[in-house]
Write an enzyme that holds these catalytic residues in place. Sequence first.
Site, PDB file in Angstrom:
ATOM      1  N   SER A 159       0.794  -1.228   0.000  1.00  0.00           N
ATOM      2  CA  SER A 159       0.000   0.000   0.000  1.00  0.00           C
ATOM      3  C   SER A 159       0.821   1.271   0.000  1.00  0.00           C
ATOM      4  O   SER A 159       0.336   2.310  -0.459  1.00  0.00           O
ATOM      5  CB  SER A 159      -0.939   0.009   1.214  1.00  0.00           C
ATOM      6  OG  SER A 159      -0.202  -0.033   2.418  1.00  0.00           O
ATOM      7  N   HIS A 210      -5.120  -3.851  -2.785  1.00  0.00           N
ATOM      8  CA  HIS A 210      -4.765  -2.889  -3.825  1.00  0.00           C
ATOM      9  C   HIS A 210      -4.529  -3.550  -5.185  1.00  0.00           C
ATOM     10  O   HIS A 210      -4.135  -2.870  -6.141  1.00  0.00           O
ATOM     11  CB  HIS A 210      -3.526  -2.099  -3.409  1.00  0.00           C
ATOM     12  CG  HIS A 210      -3.744  -1.270  -2.177  1.00  0.00           C
ATOM     13  ND1 HIS A 210      -4.301  -0.012  -2.227  1.00  0.00           N
ATOM     14  CD2 HIS A 210      -3.509  -1.537  -0.878  1.00  0.00           C
ATOM     15  CE1 HIS A 210      -4.386   0.477  -1.005  1.00  0.00           C
ATOM     16  NE2 HIS A 210      -3.920  -0.431  -0.163  1.00  0.00           N
ATOM     17  N   LYS A 240     -11.778   0.088  -2.342  1.00  0.00           N
ATOM     18  CA  LYS A 240     -10.728   0.739  -3.135  1.00  0.00           C
ATOM     19  C   LYS A 240     -11.146   0.721  -4.609  1.00  0.00           C
ATOM     20  O   LYS A 240     -11.935   1.537  -5.031  1.00  0.00           O
ATOM     21  CB  LYS A 240      -9.390   0.082  -2.844  1.00  0.00           C
ATOM     22  CG  LYS A 240      -8.996   0.262  -1.373  1.00  0.00           C
ATOM     23  CD  LYS A 240      -7.723  -0.421  -1.003  1.00  0.00           C
ATOM     24  CE  LYS A 240      -7.337  -0.123   0.437  1.00  0.00           C
ATOM     25  NZ  LYS A 240      -8.279  -0.653   1.443  1.00  0.00           N
TER      26      LYS A 240
END
Length: 389
Positions: free
Chosen positions: A182, A210, A242
């Site tokens: 991240s 991610h 996300k």
Amino acid sequence: MSRPDLLARMAQAQAARAEAGLLRRLRGVAAVDGAYVVMDGRRLLSFASNDYLGLAQHPRLREALVDAAQRWGVGATAAHLLGGHRAPHKALEQALADWTGRERALLFSSGYLANVGVLVALLRDGDLCLQDKLNHACLIDGARLSGSTLKRYVHADAASAQRQLAAMPEAAALLATDGVFSMDGDVAPLVELAALCREHGATLHVDDAHGIGVLGRDGAGSLIEAGLSQDDAPVLMATLGKALGSAGAFVAGSANLIDGLVQFARSHVYTTAMPPAVAAATLVAVDIARHESWRRERLQILIRHLRAGAAERGLQLLPSRSAIQPLLVGDSEVALGLSRALELRGYYVPAIRPPTVPADKARLRITLSALHSEAMVEQLLDALQAANV
């Protein structure tokens, strides 16, 4: 002898953090418009969002959310096991399992709860939990809560991981790693780690917060990109807040894994289920992420544009092929100054400082989204150059 005052002790720690220039503070966002945010009365072009595919404001997600709220109300009202598990939750779990090529999936209310729940359910005293040095905090906390022996290997170094595994050959072992890290944006050496786990009889757990939506065929994540199956990496965790623009998280794997988590993952058993309307909106997000590949293609164009422009201007980006493009600064005060200078020019790029990153590794964490244009990226590069980075 009096006991220490806990609040006073915390206040002292806060004062020390402020003295070191590491104090964090909350900032409210008054409005959002595409890639722009309004903060403190100013409209800023944001390069701080994890909304990689630009789905958080998508009209189809909004419509699905409103429609489901009309039918189901706002809250789930109970944990999944006590009547909180509604039809949208079930449909979303099925879609997530299908997307990631796994037998089953289980929803959690956040990625933090998902990772903690898995590690506490699987590990016991005397087991080994081996983790990358730069793993997300929730993986570290989950290992500590489990009571297992936590060992950490050199970042993205499979040889270092092998030495740690070999040092405890009799212990049941789980190796946990971020798929995409991240703060650095690089991708874990998943093929090597999977081979290592097979060799040593360890279980591989990948946090793909991610990577999901961004990497791999149909955006199914870093494990799919690496060509790894459920057998290779039995535990997959990914977040929904996300690239999918929603909220919550899921764990996907074998039916045995999911059935076991329903029994033993305390953070699932004892937490109210996510709102059904959020699950309904996320189901739409999964469909868009899978089938609108132009969003990932656009993101890749922007990543290449940023990296090429940074190289031309002598800007030191860390090696990354993901939407996370960190600009290494080093000193925390300098990083803060650069962030403020960019804000004065109309750009929101927060400074990331210790303890989130190692000492002397402060950086500007630039994140790209399909909502950005090449012109926006070029403007940011010019602003960085003008700020004398």
